[in-house]
Design a protein around this motif. Structure first.
Motif, PDB file in Angstrom:
ATOM      1  N   LEU A 116       0.835  -1.194   0.000  1.00  0.00           N
ATOM      2  CA  LEU A 116       0.000   0.000   0.000  1.00  0.00           C
ATOM      3  C   LEU A 116       0.871   1.246   0.000  1.00  0.00           C
ATOM      4  CD1 LEU A 116      -2.704  -0.906   2.686  1.00  0.00           C
ATOM      5  CD2 LEU A 116      -2.785  -1.301   0.219  1.00  0.00           C
ATOM      6  N   ASN A 117       0.517   2.193  -0.855  1.00  0.00           N
ATOM      7  CA  ASN A 117       1.190   3.479  -0.874  1.00  0.00           C
ATOM      8  C   ASN A 117       0.188   4.534  -1.293  1.00  0.00           C
ATOM      9  OD1 ASN A 117       3.349   5.302  -0.646  1.00  0.00           O
ATOM     10  ND2 ASN A 117       4.768   3.852  -1.576  1.00  0.00           N
ATOM     11  N   LEU A 118       0.574   5.799  -1.244  1.00  0.00           N
ATOM     12  CA  LEU A 118      -0.374   6.868  -1.547  1.00  0.00           C
ATOM     13  C   LEU A 118      -0.463   7.193  -3.026  1.00  0.00           C
ATOM     14  CD1 LEU A 118       0.158   9.366   1.396  1.00  0.00           C
ATOM     15  CD2 LEU A 118      -1.447   7.476   1.175  1.00  0.00           C
ATOM     16  N   GLY A 119       0.626   6.972  -3.763  1.00  0.00           N
ATOM     17  CA  GLY A 119       0.602   7.267  -5.185  1.00  0.00           C
ATOM     18  C   GLY A 119       1.025   8.690  -5.478  1.00  0.00           C
ATOM     19  N   GLY A 120       1.212   8.981  -6.746  1.00  0.00           N
ATOM     20  CA  GLY A 120       1.613  10.316  -7.170  1.00  0.00           C
ATOM     21  C   GLY A 120       1.340  10.498  -8.644  1.00  0.00           C
ATOM     22  N   PRO A 121       1.160  11.732  -9.088  1.00  0.00           N
ATOM     23  CA  PRO A 121       0.856  11.996 -10.498  1.00  0.00           C
ATOM     24  C   PRO A 121       2.014  11.600 -11.403  1.00  0.00           C
ATOM     25  CG  PRO A 121       1.369  14.042  -9.356  1.00  0.00           C
ATOM     26  CD  PRO A 121       1.273  12.981  -8.305  1.00  0.00           C
ATOM     27  N   ASP A 122       1.714  10.881 -12.467  1.00  0.00           N
ATOM     28  CA  ASP A 122       2.754  10.457 -13.406  1.00  0.00           C
ATOM     29  C   ASP A 122       3.240  11.612 -14.287  1.00  0.00           C
ATOM     30  OD1 ASP A 122       2.623   7.725 -12.587  1.00  0.00           O
ATOM     31  OD2 ASP A 122       0.768   7.523 -13.730  1.00  0.00           O
ATOM     32  N   THR A 123       2.335  12.540 -14.573  1.00  0.00           N
ATOM     33  CA  THR A 123       2.670  13.692 -15.410  1.00  0.00           C
ATOM     34  C   THR A 123       2.071  14.950 -14.787  1.00  0.00           C
ATOM     35  OG1 THR A 123       0.671  13.585 -16.791  1.00  0.00           O
ATOM     36  CG2 THR A 123       2.537  12.195 -17.453  1.00  0.00           C
ATOM     37  N   LEU A 124       2.456  16.101 -15.304  1.00  0.00           N
ATOM     38  CA  LEU A 124       1.878  17.351 -14.809  1.00  0.00           C
ATOM     39  C   LEU A 124       0.384  17.418 -15.091  1.00  0.00           C
ATOM     40  CD1 LEU A 124       4.646  19.959 -15.780  1.00  0.00           C
ATOM     41  CD2 LEU A 124       4.299  18.772 -13.593  1.00  0.00           C
ATOM     42  N   HIS A 125      -0.041  16.765 -16.158  1.00  0.00           N
ATOM     43  CA  HIS A 125      -1.460  16.752 -16.512  1.00  0.00           C
ATOM     44  C   HIS A 125      -2.280  16.016 -15.446  1.00  0.00           C
ATOM     45  CE1 HIS A 125      -4.939  16.884 -19.147  1.00  0.00           C
ATOM     46  NE2 HIS A 125      -5.115  15.584 -18.970  1.00  0.00           N
ATOM     47  N   ASP A 126      -1.623  15.116 -14.703  1.00  0.00           N
ATOM     48  CA  ASP A 126      -2.326  14.315 -13.702  1.00  0.00           C
ATOM     49  C   ASP A 126      -2.434  14.993 -12.345  1.00  0.00           C
ATOM     50  OD1 ASP A 126      -2.447  12.218 -15.570  1.00  0.00           O
ATOM     51  OD2 ASP A 126      -0.504  11.425 -14.924  1.00  0.00           O
ATOM     52  N   VAL A 127      -1.787  16.131 -12.165  1.00  0.00           N
ATOM     53  CA  VAL A 127      -1.688  16.721 -10.829  1.00  0.00           C
ATOM     54  C   VAL A 127      -3.054  17.084 -10.262  1.00  0.00           C
ATOM     55  CG1 VAL A 127      -0.839  18.705  -9.510  1.00  0.00           C
ATOM     56  CG2 VAL A 127       0.668  17.524 -11.120  1.00  0.00           C
ATOM     57  N   GLN A 128      -3.874  17.789 -11.043  1.00  0.00           N
ATOM     58  CA  GLN A 128      -5.167  18.236 -10.495  1.00  0.00           C
ATOM     59  C   GLN A 128      -6.103  17.061 -10.170  1.00  0.00           C
ATOM     60  OE1 GLN A 128      -8.489  18.331 -11.994  1.00  0.00           O
ATOM     61  NE2 GLN A 128      -9.240  19.155 -10.043  1.00  0.00           N
ATOM     62  N   VAL A 231      -1.086  -7.746   3.966  1.00  0.00           N
ATOM     63  CA  VAL A 231      -1.140  -6.344   3.549  1.00  0.00           C
ATOM     64  C   VAL A 231       0.015  -5.607   4.211  1.00  0.00           C
ATOM     65  CG1 VAL A 231      -2.499  -4.220   3.540  1.00  0.00           C
ATOM     66  CG2 VAL A 231      -3.632  -6.446   3.272  1.00  0.00           C
ATOM     67  N   LEU A 232       0.866  -5.013   3.391  1.00  0.00           N
ATOM     68  CA  LEU A 232       2.081  -4.357   3.881  1.00  0.00           C
ATOM     69  C   LEU A 232       2.093  -2.896   3.447  1.00  0.00           C
ATOM     70  CD1 LEU A 232       4.868  -4.421   5.215  1.00  0.00           C
ATOM     71  CD2 LEU A 232       5.788  -5.342   3.068  1.00  0.00           C
ATOM     72  N   PRO A 233       1.647  -1.980   4.301  1.00  0.00           N
ATOM     73  CA  PRO A 233       1.735  -0.554   3.971  1.00  0.00           C
ATOM     74  C   PRO A 233       3.197  -0.119   3.941  1.00  0.00           C
ATOM     75  CG  PRO A 233       0.159  -0.971   5.758  1.00  0.00           C
ATOM     76  CD  PRO A 233       0.974  -2.215   5.590  1.00  0.00           C
ATOM     77  N   LEU A 234       3.560   0.680   2.973  1.00  0.00           N
ATOM     78  CA  LEU A 234       4.943   1.150   2.864  1.00  0.00           C
ATOM     79  C   LEU A 234       5.148   2.439   3.649  1.00  0.00           C
ATOM     80  CD1 LEU A 234       5.728   0.275  -0.860  1.00  0.00           C
ATOM     81  CD2 LEU A 234       6.492  -0.908   1.211  1.00  0.00           C
ATOM     82  N   TYR A 235       4.559   2.476   4.831  1.00  0.00           N
ATOM     83  CA  TYR A 235       4.740   3.579   5.769  1.00  0.00           C
ATOM     84  C   TYR A 235       5.289   2.959   7.058  1.00  0.00           C
ATOM     85  CZ  TYR A 235       0.644   4.565   2.819  1.00  0.00           C
ATOM     86  OH  TYR A 235      -0.241   4.649   1.788  1.00  0.00           O
ATOM     87  N   PRO A 236       6.529   3.260   7.446  1.00  0.00           N
ATOM     88  CA  PRO A 236       7.083   2.633   8.645  1.00  0.00           C
ATOM     89  C   PRO A 236       6.254   2.897   9.901  1.00  0.00           C
ATOM     90  CG  PRO A 236       8.802   3.726   7.381  1.00  0.00           C
ATOM     91  CD  PRO A 236       7.501   4.134   6.777  1.00  0.00           C
ATOM     92  N   GLN A 237       5.798   4.148  10.061  1.00  0.00           N
ATOM     93  CA  GLN A 237       5.004   4.518  11.230  1.00  0.00           C
ATOM     94  C   GLN A 237       3.534   4.628  10.834  1.00  0.00           C
ATOM     95  OE1 GLN A 237       7.426   6.665   9.961  1.00  0.00           O
ATOM     96  NE2 GLN A 237       9.163   5.928  11.168  1.00  0.00           N
ATOM     97  N   TYR A 238       2.670   4.259  11.763  1.00  0.00           N
ATOM     98  CA  TYR A 238       1.233   4.323  11.491  1.00  0.00           C
ATOM     99  C   TYR A 238       0.709   5.751  11.644  1.00  0.00           C
ATOM    100  CZ  TYR A 238      -3.787   3.569  11.877  1.00  0.00           C
ATOM    101  OH  TYR A 238      -5.140   3.630  11.684  1.00  0.00           O
ATOM    102  N   SER A 239      -0.131   6.160  10.722  1.00  0.00           N
ATOM    103  CA  SER A 239      -0.884   7.408  10.857  1.00  0.00           C
ATOM    104  C   SER A 239      -2.268   7.213  10.272  1.00  0.00           C
ATOM    105  CB  SER A 239      -0.185   8.571  10.150  1.00  0.00           C
ATOM    106  OG  SER A 239      -0.989   9.749  10.202  1.00  0.00           O
ATOM    107  N   ILE A 240      -3.215   7.917  10.826  1.00  0.00           N
ATOM    108  CA  ILE A 240      -4.586   7.893  10.311  1.00  0.00           C
ATOM    109  C   ILE A 240      -4.610   8.264   8.839  1.00  0.00           C
ATOM    110  CG2 ILE A 240      -6.798   9.121  10.408  1.00  0.00           C
ATOM    111  CD1 ILE A 240      -6.273   9.431  13.453  1.00  0.00           C
ATOM    112  N   SER A 241      -3.778   9.244   8.466  1.00  0.00           N
ATOM    113  CA  SER A 241      -3.824   9.790   7.111  1.00  0.00           C
ATOM    114  C   SER A 241      -3.103   8.935   6.084  1.00  0.00           C
ATOM    115  CB  SER A 241      -3.235  11.204   7.105  1.00  0.00           C
ATOM    116  OG  SER A 241      -1.895  11.176   7.584  1.00  0.00           O
ATOM    117  N   THR A 242      -2.344   7.931   6.517  1.00  0.00           N
ATOM    118  CA  THR A 242      -1.616   7.091   5.571  1.00  0.00           C
ATOM    119  C   THR A 242      -2.106   5.650   5.670  1.00  0.00           C
ATOM    120  OG1 THR A 242       0.175   6.909   7.210  1.00  0.00           O
ATOM    121  CG2 THR A 242       0.406   8.568   5.480  1.00  0.00           C
ATOM    122  N   THR A 243      -1.544   4.886   6.598  1.00  0.00           N
ATOM    123  CA  THR A 243      -1.973   3.496   6.759  1.00  0.00           C
ATOM    124  C   THR A 243      -3.459   3.406   7.058  1.00  0.00           C
ATOM    125  OG1 THR A 243       0.206   2.870   7.595  1.00  0.00           O
ATOM    126  CG2 THR A 243      -1.609   1.378   8.073  1.00  0.00           C
TER     127      THR A 243
END
Length: 486
Positions: A116-128, A231-243
């Motif tokens: 599990l990860n949060l993801g990110g825009p592949d291009t500038l067109h994907d940002v919005q 299920v392995l979140p790629l966040y070492p520490q737990y947070s409500i906003s991530t894991t």
């Protein structure tokens, strides 16, 4: 979206206390999964392109008796009893209920690992559209129930206003996020590490706010006939906003499918205290220290992504406690190797008028310069992959600020990425978790109201859209909003 970029892009809002509870599973409220965004490519939330899915497999069939047992489970810890906590190797949560099949019922398993990860825009067109997905998450902007119908219109407004500035940041690092590529490489490395340990598995990647979405990975898991999932979140520490957000999205998807709801699952909630992770971080720090002419004079500067204080104090988020413990363990290992450098911890990426976890990275950099610190080694401790917060915020913005503040020698520890010792430890965590997989509960346990009346839902969306238009076309409102958002 990259790990931690939530805090960089999020406009915190003063809202009533949410239904998060430290006594609830994974400190998460039960909420419904928000639909994915509209983009210029069209809405692809349900009718997604299966070519986007990352699946690494090679006949992942394994005899049950070859999986290691004896896992000791524990919840994320909030107290500072370091000695007792470090004896545990993984923070794990298993779902109450019956397993799909016992060892006596089947001779073989088909194992899956979901990153599990949060993801990110592949291009500038994907940002919005990427930002829209982010702000449409009720764990990011937490609205009271009465105003939840405004979630999507508000997300559209914020993403539209925020996109130009965010595009500048992504343009500075090449026009898009490298997170998808790095996560795929980590998945491939993890697969090979598991095969070396004679635990073949299918590896899946699920991003929270961009492709490949969680829904895509869940669909592929079902189609592949996986019988046991870690299920392995790629966040070492737990947070409500991530894991928390990523796991809850997965819960909602699994709950609505008869096959997935019975699939034995184990979630590794946090793994910041694992010796493999700690030693991997220390290896990188030690290596970078040797690049300074006087390594013993270097201040080790841990910079973690921030979260609003309300997450910790009102919602019971264990992130701050886990981060402080993580730094303690890293410094303990450094000292065991004879490295006794001074260190400090600060939190980066705050935005808006509300209070975030302190001390703030930018303020501490100025203070260190004023105190005469000349050599600084930045350590992005909450990130395991390079992304915008390491490549642009730390490497560009904070480096420039540090040099302007009097810091003469600057260094930065790279993210772990595919460091072999780190990947090997993740493989060990997966193997340790396997015996404890159990089926997800089929009960919803949600307090989210359901819009069963299509007309009522339409009226709410119409009203929300009109309100958003008022914001967009009112110069005073836009000016005030931009002041706090951008």
């Amino acid at each position: 979206m990259e790990t931690g970029t939530i805090s960089r892009l999020l406009q915190p809002m003063k809202l009533p206390t949410s239904n998060f509870s430290p006594n609830s599973s994974m400190y998460c409220p039960q909420t419904r999964l928000m639909p994915t965004c509209h983009s210029s490519h069209g809405e692809r939330g349900k009718n997604y392109d299966e070519r986007q899915i990352t699946v690494l497999s090679s006949e992942p069939t394994i005899k049950k008796n070859s999986v290691l047992g004896g896992l000791s489970l524990h919840r994320p810890v909030h107290e500072r009893d370091i000695v007792s906590k470090t004896s545990c190797s993984v923070g794990l949560y298993t779902y109450p209920g019956s397993t799909v099949e016992s060892s006596s019922q089947t001779a073989e398993e088909k194992i899956g690992v979901l990153l599990l990860n949060l993801g990110g825009p592949d291009t500038l067109h994907d940002v919005q559209p990427f930002l829209f997905n982010l702000f449409a998450d009720p764990d990011i902007i937490r609205l009271p129930r009465l105003f939840r119908f405004l979630q999507r219109p508000l997300a559209q407004l914020i993403s539209t206003l925020r996109a130009p500035k965010s595009k500048e940041g992504y343009a500075a690092i090449g026009g898009g996020s490298p997170l998808r590529k790095i996560t795929d490489e980590q998945a491939s490395a993890l697969k090979m590490a598991l095969e070396t340990k004679e635990v073949p598995a299918n590896i899946y990647v699920a991003m929270r706010y961009w492709y490949p979405f969680t829904e895509e990975a869940a669909h592929q898991i079902k189609r592949d006939g996986i019988t046991k999932l870690v299920v392995l979140p790629l966040y070492p520490q737990y947070s409500i906003s991530t894991t928390g957000s990523s796991v809850r999205a997965l819960q909602n998807i699994f709950r609505e499918d008869s096959y997935l709801s019975r699939l034995p699952v184990a979630v590794i909630e946090s793994w910041y205290q694992r010796q493999g992770y700690i030693k991997s971080m220390v290896d990188l720090i030690e290596k970078e220290l040797h690049n300074f002419s006087n390594p013993e004079e270097v201040m080790v500067f841990f910079s973690a992504h921030g979260v609003p204080v309300s997450y910790v104090e009102d919602a019971g988020d264990p992130y701050r406690d886990q981060m402080e413990e993580c730094i303690f363990l890293i410094m303990k290992e450094l000292k065991a190797r004879g490295i006794n450098n001074d260190h400090t911890l600060a939190y980066q990426s705050r935005v808006g008028p509300v209070q975030w976890l302190k001390p703030y990275t930018d303020e501490v950099l100025v203070e260190l310069g004023q105190k005469g610190v000349k050599s600084l080694l930045a350590v992005p401790v909450s990130f395991v992959s390079e992304h915008i917060e390491t490549l642009e915020e730390i490497d560009m913005e904070y480096k420039e600020l540090a040099l302007e503040s009097g810091i003469e020698n600057w260094g930065r520890v790279p993210a772990l990425n595919c460091t072999s010792s780190f990947i090997t430890d993740l493989a060990d965590a997966v193997i340790e978790a396997l015996p404890s997989t159990m089926a997800m509960s089929t009960s919803t346990g949600t307090e989210e109201e359901v819009d069963s009346d299509p007309m009522q839902y339409f009226i709410k969306m119409l009203f929300g859209s009109l309100l958003a238009l008022v914001f967009l076309f009112s110069p005073k409102m836009v000016s005030a909003f931009k002041k706090n958002i951008l």
